[in-house]
Design a protein around this motif. Structure first.
Motif, PDB file in Angstrom:
ATOM      1  N   GLY A  16     -55.236  -4.751  21.179  1.00 37.44           N
ATOM      2  CA  GLY A  16     -56.629  -5.129  21.354  1.00 37.44           C
ATOM      3  C   GLY A  16     -57.433  -3.943  21.798  1.00 37.44           C
ATOM      4  N   CYS A  17     -58.699  -4.163  21.873  1.00 39.23           N
ATOM      5  CA  CYS A  17     -59.588  -3.076  22.233  1.00 39.23           C
ATOM      6  C   CYS A  17     -60.029  -3.220  23.675  1.00 39.23           C
ATOM      7  N   ALA A  18     -60.165  -2.109  24.334  1.00 38.54           N
ATOM      8  CA  ALA A  18     -60.758  -2.099  25.649  1.00 38.54           C
ATOM      9  C   ALA A  18     -62.243  -2.369  25.465  1.00 38.54           C
ATOM     10  N   SER A  19     -62.872  -2.879  26.492  1.00 40.85           N
ATOM     11  CA  SER A  19     -64.301  -3.127  26.361  1.00 40.85           C
ATOM     12  C   SER A  19     -65.068  -2.458  27.495  1.00 40.85           C
ATOM     13  N   VAL A  20     -66.260  -2.054  27.187  1.00 36.66           N
ATOM     14  CA  VAL A  20     -67.182  -1.454  28.134  1.00 36.66           C
ATOM     15  C   VAL A  20     -68.560  -2.036  27.818  1.00 36.66           C
ATOM     16  N   PRO A  21     -69.504  -1.948  28.756  1.00 40.55           N
ATOM     17  CA  PRO A  21     -70.851  -2.453  28.454  1.00 40.55           C
ATOM     18  C   PRO A  21     -71.495  -1.636  27.334  1.00 40.55           C
ATOM     19  N   MET A  22     -71.946  -2.311  26.310  1.00 41.05           N
ATOM     20  CA  MET A  22     -72.566  -1.642  25.175  1.00 41.05           C
ATOM     21  C   MET A  22     -74.087  -1.701  25.314  1.00 41.05           C
ATOM     22  N   ILE A  65     -70.559  10.806  36.574  1.00 40.81           N
ATOM     23  CA  ILE A  65     -69.955   9.912  35.584  1.00 40.81           C
ATOM     24  C   ILE A  65     -71.001   9.536  34.547  1.00 40.81           C
ATOM     25  N   LEU A  66     -70.676   9.788  33.289  1.00 48.33           N
ATOM     26  CA  LEU A  66     -71.554   9.437  32.182  1.00 48.33           C
ATOM     27  C   LEU A  66     -71.187   8.047  31.648  1.00 48.33           C
ATOM     28  N   GLY A  67     -69.901   7.739  31.618  1.00 50.00           N
ATOM     29  CA  GLY A  67     -69.426   6.453  31.128  1.00 50.00           C
ATOM     30  C   GLY A  67     -67.977   6.560  30.703  1.00 50.00           C
ATOM     31  N   LEU A  75     -71.270   8.057  23.683  1.00 51.95           N
ATOM     32  CA  LEU A  75     -72.185   8.244  24.802  1.00 51.95           C
ATOM     33  C   LEU A  75     -73.133   9.356  24.408  1.00 51.95           C
ATOM     34  N   TYR A  76     -74.341   9.315  24.916  1.00 48.15           N
ATOM     35  CA  TYR A  76     -75.220  10.457  24.722  1.00 48.15           C
ATOM     36  C   TYR A  76     -76.133  10.569  25.926  1.00 48.15           C
ATOM     37  N   THR A  77     -76.596  11.764  26.163  1.00 43.41           N
ATOM     38  CA  THR A  77     -77.533  12.004  27.249  1.00 43.41           C
ATOM     39  C   THR A  77     -78.376  13.219  26.920  1.00 43.41           C
ATOM     40  N   GLU A  78     -79.566  13.264  27.491  1.00 42.14           N
ATOM     41  CA  GLU A  78     -80.400  14.448  27.373  1.00 42.14           C
ATOM     42  C   GLU A  78     -80.185  15.291  28.620  1.00 42.14           C
ATOM     43  N   VAL A  79     -80.086  16.595  28.411  1.00 45.01           N
ATOM     44  CA  VAL A  79     -79.847  17.525  29.515  1.00 45.01           C
ATOM     45  C   VAL A  79     -80.810  18.704  29.413  1.00 45.01           C
ATOM     46  N   PRO A 143     -75.073   3.824  29.257  1.00 48.74           N
ATOM     47  CA  PRO A 143     -74.787   4.905  30.204  1.00 48.74           C
ATOM     48  C   PRO A 143     -74.622   4.368  31.622  1.00 48.74           C
ATOM     49  N   GLN A 144     -73.781   5.017  32.406  1.00 46.75           N
ATOM     50  CA  GLN A 144     -73.509   4.572  33.783  1.00 46.75           C
ATOM     51  C   GLN A 144     -74.222   5.409  34.826  1.00 46.75           C
TER      52      GLN A 144
END
Length: 145
Positions: A16-22, A65-67, A75-79, A143-144
């Motif tokens: 099965g797949c792990a899950s994270v908040p989408m 922590i990004l996620g 995941l993506y973020t602006e830096v 993102p977290q």
């Protein structure tokens, strides 16, 4: 012992797949436009494979922590442009140092590799064409930070 660990890891990846908040679909669609502000950089970290589907890989950017990535997610973020360190934990800690430029998108392909006890993280910077194609196969993680 190593064969047992490998078999266990393979079975877990198939169960099965792990899950994270989408993220919501609108945020995902906006991120997939790959539009970056002229004075910022974007970093995309993606896993477009099913291997290791049951494994969540924590990703840390510059000590924050990004996620956690899962199969077919990103995941993506602006830096701010400049030097950055990305770390991903598994059985190992993979660290990637890079320097971003203003207006640039940076794409990092994260792979789950077979480890002795659990999955190992591998990361590499890929070109824009490969990175965009990989991200388009995935769904955005909330993102977290």
């Amino acid at each position: 012992m190593r064969a047992l660990a490998a078999t266990t890891l393979l079975c877990l990846s198939l169960i099965g797949c792990a899950s994270v908040p989408m993220a919501d679909k609108q945020a995902d669609a906006e991120a997939k436009k790959f539009a970056t502000a002229q004075d910022m950089s974007r970093i995309y970290i993606y896993r477009n494979e099913y291997f290791g589907a049951a494994i969540k890989m924590p990703v840390v950017l510059d000590g924050n922590i990004l996620g956690k990535t899962v199969a077919h997610s990103y995941l993506y973020t602006e830096v701010v442009p400049g030097p950055h360190v990305i770390a991903a934990d598994g059985e190992n800690t993979e660290m990637l140092k890079l320097t971003t430029k203003a207006g640039e998108n940076v794409f990092i392909h994260q792979q789950v590799q077979m480890g002795f006890v659990s999955g190992r993280s591998g990361m590499k910077v890929v070109d824009a064409a490969e990175g965009k194609a990989g991200v388009l196969e995935c769904e955005m993680i909330e993102p977290q930070y």
